[in-house]
Design a protein around this motif. Structure first.
Motif, PDB file in Angstrom:
ATOM      1  N   GLU A  79       0.826  -1.208   0.000  1.00 16.96           N
ATOM      2  CA  GLU A  79       0.000   0.000   0.000  1.00 16.96           C
ATOM      3  C   GLU A  79       0.857   1.254   0.000  1.00 16.96           C
ATOM      4  O   GLU A  79       0.509   2.259  -0.636  1.00 16.96           O
ATOM      5  CB  GLU A  79      -0.920  -0.004   1.213  1.00 16.96           C
ATOM      6  CG  GLU A  79      -1.993  -1.075   1.184  1.00 16.96           C
ATOM      7  CD  GLU A  79      -2.719  -1.205   2.515  1.00 16.96           C
ATOM      8  OE1 GLU A  79      -3.857  -1.722   2.512  1.00 16.96           O
ATOM      9  OE2 GLU A  79      -2.151  -0.785   3.551  1.00 16.96           O
ATOM     10  N   ALA A  80       1.994   1.198   0.712  1.00 12.46           N
ATOM     11  CA  ALA A  80       2.888   2.360   0.762  1.00 12.46           C
ATOM     12  C   ALA A  80       3.432   2.686  -0.622  1.00 12.46           C
ATOM     13  O   ALA A  80       3.500   3.864  -1.009  1.00 12.46           O
ATOM     14  CB  ALA A  80       4.027   2.094   1.737  1.00 12.46           C
ATOM     15  N   MET A  81       3.811   1.651  -1.383  1.00 10.80           N
ATOM     16  CA  MET A  81       4.326   1.900  -2.722  1.00 10.80           C
ATOM     17  C   MET A  81       3.252   2.499  -3.622  1.00 10.80           C
ATOM     18  O   MET A  81       3.505   3.411  -4.415  1.00 10.80           O
ATOM     19  CB  MET A  81       4.861   0.600  -3.328  1.00 10.80           C
ATOM     20  CG  MET A  81       6.083   0.030  -2.615  1.00 10.80           C
ATOM     21  SD  MET A  81       7.451   1.199  -2.439  1.00 10.80           S
ATOM     22  CE  MET A  81       7.330   1.596  -0.684  1.00 10.80           C
ATOM     23  N   GLU A  82       2.037   2.009  -3.498  1.00  9.27           N
ATOM     24  CA  GLU A  82       0.926   2.557  -4.285  1.00  9.27           C
ATOM     25  C   GLU A  82       0.678   4.017  -3.918  1.00  9.27           C
ATOM     26  O   GLU A  82       0.427   4.858  -4.797  1.00  9.27           O
ATOM     27  CB  GLU A  82      -0.335   1.730  -4.057  1.00  9.27           C
ATOM     28  CG  GLU A  82      -0.266   0.318  -4.623  1.00  9.27           C
ATOM     29  CD  GLU A  82      -1.523  -0.480  -4.306  1.00  9.27           C
ATOM     30  OE1 GLU A  82      -2.462   0.095  -3.721  1.00  9.27           O
ATOM     31  OE2 GLU A  82      -1.555  -1.685  -4.643  1.00  9.27           O
ATOM     32  N   HIS A  83       0.756   4.309  -2.635  1.00 11.14           N
ATOM     33  CA  HIS A  83       0.522   5.686  -2.188  1.00 11.14           C
ATOM     34  C   HIS A  83       1.612   6.621  -2.708  1.00 11.14           C
ATOM     35  O   HIS A  83       1.320   7.734  -3.181  1.00 11.14           O
ATOM     36  CB  HIS A  83       0.478   5.728  -0.661  1.00 11.14           C
ATOM     37  CG  HIS A  83       0.171   7.074  -0.104  1.00 11.14           C
ATOM     38  ND1 HIS A  83      -1.044   7.715  -0.304  1.00 11.14           N
ATOM     39  CD2 HIS A  83       0.926   7.940   0.637  1.00 11.14           C
ATOM     40  CE1 HIS A  83      -1.026   8.899   0.292  1.00 11.14           C
ATOM     41  NE2 HIS A  83       0.165   9.053   0.870  1.00 11.14           N
ATOM     42  N   LEU A  84       2.848   6.180  -2.634  1.00 13.72           N
ATOM     43  CA  LEU A  84       3.941   7.015  -3.134  1.00 13.72           C
ATOM     44  C   LEU A  84       3.808   7.253  -4.637  1.00 13.72           C
ATOM     45  O   LEU A  84       4.107   8.348  -5.121  1.00 13.72           O
ATOM     46  CB  LEU A  84       5.280   6.344  -2.815  1.00 13.72           C
ATOM     47  CG  LEU A  84       5.658   6.312  -1.335  1.00 13.72           C
ATOM     48  CD1 LEU A  84       6.882   5.430  -1.118  1.00 13.72           C
ATOM     49  CD2 LEU A  84       5.906   7.709  -0.791  1.00 13.72           C
ATOM     50  N   ALA A  85       3.369   6.240  -5.367  1.00 19.22           N
ATOM     51  CA  ALA A  85       3.166   6.417  -6.806  1.00 19.22           C
ATOM     52  C   ALA A  85       2.070   7.436  -7.082  1.00 19.22           C
ATOM     53  O   ALA A  85       2.101   8.141  -8.106  1.00 19.22           O
ATOM     54  CB  ALA A  85       2.812   5.077  -7.448  1.00 19.22           C
ATOM     55  N   ASP A  86       1.115   7.565  -6.175  1.00 19.29           N
ATOM     56  CA  ASP A  86       0.013   8.525  -6.352  1.00 19.29           C
ATOM     57  C   ASP A  86       0.438   9.956  -6.040  1.00 19.29           C
ATOM     58  O   ASP A  86       0.017  10.895  -6.718  1.00 19.29           O
ATOM     59  CB  ASP A  86      -1.171   8.147  -5.446  1.00 19.29           C
ATOM     60  CG  ASP A  86      -1.924   6.935  -5.946  1.00 19.29           C
ATOM     61  OD1 ASP A  86      -1.826   6.628  -7.148  1.00 19.29           O
ATOM     62  OD2 ASP A  86      -2.618   6.298  -5.134  1.00 19.29           O
ATOM     63  N   VAL A  87       1.279  10.134  -5.004  1.00 19.93           N
ATOM     64  CA  VAL A  87       1.516  11.496  -4.506  1.00 19.93           C
ATOM     65  C   VAL A  87       2.850  12.102  -4.933  1.00 19.93           C
ATOM     66  O   VAL A  87       2.972  13.336  -4.985  1.00 19.93           O
ATOM     67  CB  VAL A  87       1.416  11.535  -2.960  1.00 19.93           C
ATOM     68  CG1 VAL A  87       0.047  11.051  -2.501  1.00 19.93           C
ATOM     69  CG2 VAL A  87       2.521  10.726  -2.298  1.00 19.93           C
ATOM     70  N   LEU A  88       3.863  11.278  -5.229  1.00 19.92           N
ATOM     71  CA  LEU A  88       5.196  11.839  -5.469  1.00 19.92           C
ATOM     72  C   LEU A  88       5.401  12.478  -6.839  1.00 19.92           C
ATOM     73  O   LEU A  88       6.014  13.552  -6.917  1.00 19.92           O
ATOM     74  CB  LEU A  88       6.275  10.777  -5.246  1.00 19.92           C
ATOM     75  CG  LEU A  88       6.515  10.318  -3.809  1.00 19.92           C
ATOM     76  CD1 LEU A  88       7.765   9.449  -3.751  1.00 19.92           C
ATOM     77  CD2 LEU A  88       6.641  11.492  -2.857  1.00 19.92           C
ATOM     78  N   PRO A  89       4.956  11.866  -7.942  1.00 20.68           N
ATOM     79  CA  PRO A  89       5.328  12.435  -9.247  1.00 20.68           C
ATOM     80  C   PRO A  89       4.927  13.898  -9.433  1.00 20.68           C
ATOM     81  O   PRO A  89       5.732  14.716  -9.888  1.00 20.68           O
ATOM     82  CB  PRO A  89       4.598  11.522 -10.244  1.00 20.68           C
ATOM     83  CG  PRO A  89       4.492  10.220  -9.533  1.00 20.68           C
ATOM     84  CD  PRO A  89       4.248  10.577  -8.095  1.00 20.68           C
ATOM     85  N   GLU A  90       3.717  14.236  -9.081  1.00 20.11           N
ATOM     86  CA  GLU A  90       3.266  15.632  -9.271  1.00 20.11           C
ATOM     87  C   GLU A  90       4.057  16.580  -8.379  1.00 20.11           C
ATOM     88  O   GLU A  90       4.469  17.658  -8.807  1.00 20.11           O
ATOM     89  CB  GLU A  90       1.777  15.735  -8.973  1.00 20.11           C
ATOM     90  CG  GLU A  90       1.215  17.131  -9.233  1.00 20.11           C
ATOM     91  CD  GLU A  90      -0.296  17.188  -9.012  1.00 20.11           C
ATOM     92  OE1 GLU A  90      -0.846  18.299  -9.077  1.00 20.11           O
ATOM     93  OE2 GLU A  90      -0.914  16.120  -8.782  1.00 20.11           O
ATOM     94  N   ARG A  91       4.288  16.171  -7.138  1.00 21.47           N
ATOM     95  CA  ARG A  91       5.027  17.014  -6.207  1.00 21.47           C
ATOM     96  C   ARG A  91       6.452  17.245  -6.690  1.00 21.47           C
ATOM     97  O   ARG A  91       6.977  18.363  -6.656  1.00 21.47           O
ATOM     98  CB  ARG A  91       5.044  16.358  -4.818  1.00 21.47           C
ATOM     99  CG  ARG A  91       5.800  17.149  -3.769  1.00 21.47           C
ATOM    100  CD  ARG A  91       5.863  16.385  -2.467  1.00 21.47           C
ATOM    101  NE  ARG A  91       4.538  16.041  -1.962  1.00 21.47           N
ATOM    102  CZ  ARG A  91       4.334  15.331  -0.849  1.00 21.47           C
ATOM    103  NH1 ARG A  91       5.372  14.878  -0.164  1.00 21.47           N
ATOM    104  NH2 ARG A  91       3.114  15.073  -0.463  1.00 21.47           N
ATOM    105  N   LEU A  92       7.101  16.186  -7.159  1.00 21.85           N
ATOM    106  CA  LEU A  92       8.485  16.306  -7.590  1.00 21.85           C
ATOM    107  C   LEU A  92       8.621  17.084  -8.889  1.00 21.85           C
ATOM    108  O   LEU A  92       9.536  17.892  -9.048  1.00 21.85           O
ATOM    109  CB  LEU A  92       9.093  14.914  -7.746  1.00 21.85           C
ATOM    110  CG  LEU A  92       9.340  14.176  -6.427  1.00 21.85           C
ATOM    111  CD1 LEU A  92       9.609  12.698  -6.675  1.00 21.85           C
ATOM    112  CD2 LEU A  92      10.498  14.808  -5.679  1.00 21.85           C
TER     113      LEU A  92
END
Length: 271
Positions: free
Chosen positions: A128-141
């Motif tokens: 679940e953590a990997m899925e969450h990071l895939a959702d939130v990180l790209p746009e932020r970065l």
């Protein structure tokens, strides 16, 4: 199972590939009798750790300039993201050099949303953590990164790295290829990698020796990794690993010291 250790390379979601160099997991059963080899590491990592009693934490582990040997805790598992060069500042709000040799709780870093992200990861399974990071990180970065500096840094990293058919260049030559001064190249690496270009190249070469020692001769490895000769390779290996290559591969390792936890490294990580 006694003395059990399991490692696995996990697929990296496509949306994370510009920012994440690899994902892996490690889990440990009862306390192992062999030491953990904490290899030199040029990448900064985000580690989601699950302890013996199920408690989770999210840590940021900076580059490691030299190997160390430790006795680790039992019944611990970690999922780890190795960040690509240039990801640290836009994600955490600090240059990578500030993290060298450190393991810091994710929520303690000043980047936007790091505390919230750390709280969220504590309650998620590794999957679940990997899925969450895939959702939130790209746009932020994508919003926070300096694209031109990131591209220049990654070109420098590529030029100083060992790969098939390519002997890594010298720092001065790479700086000229990129049309920057050696000082500018050092500043780029300090911010985006955490190590100097020279030290990054040394770690990359030694990691390549570790990966291919079982299938190639020492002389061949020295030539393909850019060393002047085998003796220079042996000297560099000893400096970074604490023992010469033959001692390392025959198990004659430095004495292991107690390890606070496995959050700081993999055993002979290939992720």
């Amino acid at each position: 199972m006694t003395n059990a250790l399991f490692q696995e390379v996990l697929p990296t979601p496509e949306v994370l590939r510009p920012w994440v160099a690899g994902i892996g997991s490690v889990s440990i059963g009862d306390r192992p009798t062999e030491p953990f080899v904490h290899l030199p590491e040029a990448a900064t990592r985000v580690v989601v750790r699950t302890g013996e009693h199920g408690a989770r934490s999210a840590l940021v582990v900076g580059p490691r300039a030299r190997a160390s040997y430790h006795r680790g805790k039992r019944r611990v598992s970690c999922t780890e993201l190795r960040l690509a060069p240039g990801t640290v500042r836009p994600l955490f709000g600090i240059p990578a050099v500030d993290l060298v040799g450190r393991a810091v709780p994710l929520g303690d870093l000043p980047g936007p949303g790091t505390r919230q992200l750390a709280d969220e990861l504590r309650w998620l399974t590794p999957e679940e953590a990997m899925e969450h990071l895939a959702d939130v990180l790209p746009e932020r970065l994508a919003a926070a990164a300096d694209r031109s500096r990131t591209e220049l840094l990654r070109a420098g990293v590529e030029a100083l790295s060992v790969r098939a058919g390519h002997v890594p260049g010298q720092v001065g030559g790479v700086a000229r290829e990129l049309a920057v001064s050696e000082r500018q190249l050092r500043n780029l690496f300090a911010e985006g990698v955490g190590l100097s270009p020279k030290h990054y190249a040394r770690i990359n070469r030694v990691r390549t020796v570790l990966d291919h020692a079982a299938t190639r001769s020492w002389a061949e490895l020295a030539a393909t990794t850019g060393y002047y000769d085998q003796s220079h390779m042996t000297s560099d290996f000893r400096t970074l690993m604490g023992v010469p290559p033959r001692s390392y591969f025959t198990g004659r390792l430095p004495q292991a010291t107690p390890c606070a936890s496995v959050r700081q490294a993999w055993v002979a990580s290939r992720v």
